[in-house]
Design a protein around this motif. Structure first.
Motif, PDB file in Angstrom:
ATOM      1  N   VAL A   1      -1.308   6.390 -22.487  1.00 51.40           N
ATOM      2  CA  VAL A   1      -1.516   5.269 -21.710  1.00 51.40           C
ATOM      3  C   VAL A   1       0.102   4.436 -21.743  1.00 51.40           C
ATOM      4  N   GLU A   2       0.557   4.591 -22.868  1.00 45.93           N
ATOM      5  CA  GLU A   2       1.868   4.125 -23.135  1.00 45.93           C
ATOM      6  C   GLU A   2       2.876   4.807 -22.141  1.00 45.93           C
ATOM      7  N   ILE A   3       2.851   6.000 -22.086  1.00 45.22           N
ATOM      8  CA  ILE A   3       3.682   6.684 -21.230  1.00 45.22           C
ATOM      9  C   ILE A   3       3.552   6.329 -19.701  1.00 45.22           C
ATOM     10  N   ALA A   4       2.137   6.227 -19.240  1.00 41.92           N
ATOM     11  CA  ALA A   4       1.943   6.055 -17.779  1.00 41.92           C
ATOM     12  C   ALA A   4       2.374   4.433 -17.586  1.00 41.92           C
TER      13      ALA A   4
ATOM     14  N   ALA B   1       1.943   6.717  -6.593  1.00 43.74           N
ATOM     15  CA  ALA B   1       0.944   7.651  -7.078  1.00 43.74           C
ATOM     16  C   ALA B   1       1.496   9.117  -6.886  1.00 43.74           C
ATOM     17  N   MET B   2       2.551   9.538  -5.808  1.00 39.23           N
ATOM     18  CA  MET B   2       3.023  10.585  -5.956  1.00 39.23           C
ATOM     19  C   MET B   2       3.695  11.069  -6.970  1.00 39.23           C
ATOM     20  N   MET B   3       4.600  10.122  -7.562  1.00 38.61           N
ATOM     21  CA  MET B   3       5.382  10.284  -8.967  1.00 38.61           C
ATOM     22  C   MET B   3       4.147  10.462  -9.989  1.00 38.61           C
ATOM     23  N   ASP B   4       3.185   9.700 -10.166  1.00 40.21           N
ATOM     24  CA  ASP B   4       2.060   9.987 -11.150  1.00 40.21           C
ATOM     25  C   ASP B   4       1.606  11.355 -11.059  1.00 40.21           C
ATOM     26  N   SER B   5       1.538  11.961 -10.075  1.00 42.98           N
ATOM     27  CA  SER B   5       0.810  13.312 -10.022  1.00 42.98           C
ATOM     28  C   SER B   5       1.548  14.175 -10.737  1.00 42.98           C
TER      29      SER B   5
ATOM     30  N   ILE C   1       9.672   2.910 -12.716  1.00 45.82           N
ATOM     31  CA  ILE C   1       9.995   3.329 -11.566  1.00 45.82           C
ATOM     32  C   ILE C   1       9.824   2.282 -10.447  1.00 45.82           C
ATOM     33  N   LEU C   2       8.812   1.503 -10.652  1.00 47.07           N
ATOM     34  CA  LEU C   2       8.499   0.482  -9.467  1.00 47.07           C
ATOM     35  C   LEU C   2       9.547  -0.619  -9.555  1.00 47.07           C
ATOM     36  N   ALA C   3      10.116  -0.754 -10.729  1.00 43.10           N
ATOM     37  CA  ALA C   3      11.378  -1.651 -10.658  1.00 43.10           C
ATOM     38  C   ALA C   3      12.539  -1.123  -9.875  1.00 43.10           C
ATOM     39  N   LEU C   4      12.996   0.192 -10.252  1.00 48.22           N
ATOM     40  CA  LEU C   4      13.977   0.767  -9.325  1.00 48.22           C
ATOM     41  C   LEU C   4      13.682   1.018  -7.943  1.00 48.22           C
ATOM     42  N   MET C   5      12.453   1.021  -7.722  1.00 49.56           N
ATOM     43  CA  MET C   5      12.211   1.351  -6.209  1.00 49.56           C
ATOM     44  C   MET C   5      12.511  -0.348  -5.503  1.00 49.56           C
TER      45      MET C   5
ATOM     46  N   ARG D   1       0.779  -1.202   0.042  1.00 47.29           N
ATOM     47  CA  ARG D   1      -0.129   0.060  -0.082  1.00 47.29           C
ATOM     48  C   ARG D   1       0.837   1.304   0.060  1.00 47.29           C
ATOM     49  N   ARG D   2       1.962   1.216   0.932  1.00 52.05           N
ATOM     50  CA  ARG D   2       2.705   2.559   0.912  1.00 52.05           C
ATOM     51  C   ARG D   2       3.513   2.692  -0.291  1.00 52.05           C
ATOM     52  N   THR D   3       3.916   1.400  -1.012  1.00 54.52           N
ATOM     53  CA  THR D   3       4.746   1.515  -2.045  1.00 54.52           C
ATOM     54  C   THR D   3       4.132   2.134  -3.279  1.00 54.52           C
TER      55      THR D   3
END
Length: 260
Positions: free
Chosen positions: A117-120, A78-82, A127-131, A71-73
């Motif tokens: 959609v492709e960019i998102a 979501a902060m990045m998506d903003s 980003i998720l893989a880097l995190m 959830r926190r990840t």
């Protein structure tokens, strides 16, 4: 000297859950950095929705393996998506193509929608893989791994000193803000506020320079000669090679899926 470089901040999983990082933490940090870069490069090169969905699914699989708090990840993602959501909303209106609908005379195109959609998908998968692969490392471990990967020593030193002293600068900022409040300062939209914050930034720079000179003198007294001795050693194991080979095969599969 080693004590002076102990990190002040905790990593994502430590701060949120206190649990180990599952199967990810057991692997060599150098391999994790390299594979994170490879996965990000492959993901950015993808151009079809099925391949990007597969890349996002791969990143989610890595997240589950790492045992990070989901959830926190996702909140951090979501902060990045903003930061890019406005671009994604405006892209259908700025890219020519077949119109979906019209708003105040501006047509939104299907081509712009699919590009958004492709960019998102690309941004979230990378980003998720880097995190997961890099964000779960101790900051000092990351610096040691970058040094072993032959990154420029100046950048490694800058990273490690930033990790060590970012909290010191934050405390200095809070002390200065507290002094301003005691003297009756209340921020507003006027020249006095702008001038006061300018003085605040200037005072922080002056004190940072003074502190850096004291730190340099203390390190020279302890024999510092311009190089940090990194005592941590890394060794690739069979599990590391298997993980790297598996993730490389997945990346090749994503490229093949993109070409179909």
């Amino acid at each position: 000297m080693a004590h002076a470089l102990e990190p002040q901040a905790k990593t994502l999983a430590e701060a949120d859950s206190g649990f180990p990082y599952g199967l990810i933490s057991d692997h060599d940090p150098r391999m994790r950095i390299v594979m994170a870069c490879v996965f990000a490069i492959v993901t950015v090169s993808l151009s079809t929705i099925p391949a990007l969905l597969a890349a996002l699914a791969t990143a989610i699989g890595l997240l589950l393996m790492s045992r990070l708090p989901i959830r926190r990840t996702l909140k951090r993602m979501a902060m990045m998506d903003s930061f890019i959501i406005f671009m994604l909303v405006l892209l259908p209106f700025s890219m020519p193509g077949d119109a979906m609908f019209t708003v105040f005379g501006f047509a939104a195109s299907w081509q712009g929608l699919w590009k958004a959609v492709e960019i998102a998908l690309t941004a979230n998968a990378a980003i998720l893989a880097l995190m997961v692969l890099v964000g779960t490392m101790e900051p000092v471990t990351l610096g040691h791994a970058l040094h072993k990967l032959r990154c420029p020593e100046a950048l490694v030193h800058l990273l490690m000193f930033t990790i060590r002293y970012i909290e010191v600068l934050r405390e200095e900022y809070l002390r200065l803000r507290g002094a301003m409040k005691i003297r009756g300062f209340r921020p507003g939209t006027n020249w006095h506020t702008y001038r006061s914050f300018g003085y605040l930034v200037g005072m922080m720079l002056v004190r940072a320079i003074e502190r850096s000179e004291r730190i340099l003198a203390a390190m020279k007294c302890r024999g510092f000669s311009g190089r940090l001795l990194l005592l941590q050693d890394f060794r690739m194991t069979r599990r590391d090679h298997m993980f790297a080979a598996t993730l490389t095969a997945v990346c090749l599969g994503l490229l093949c899926l993109d070409l179909l």
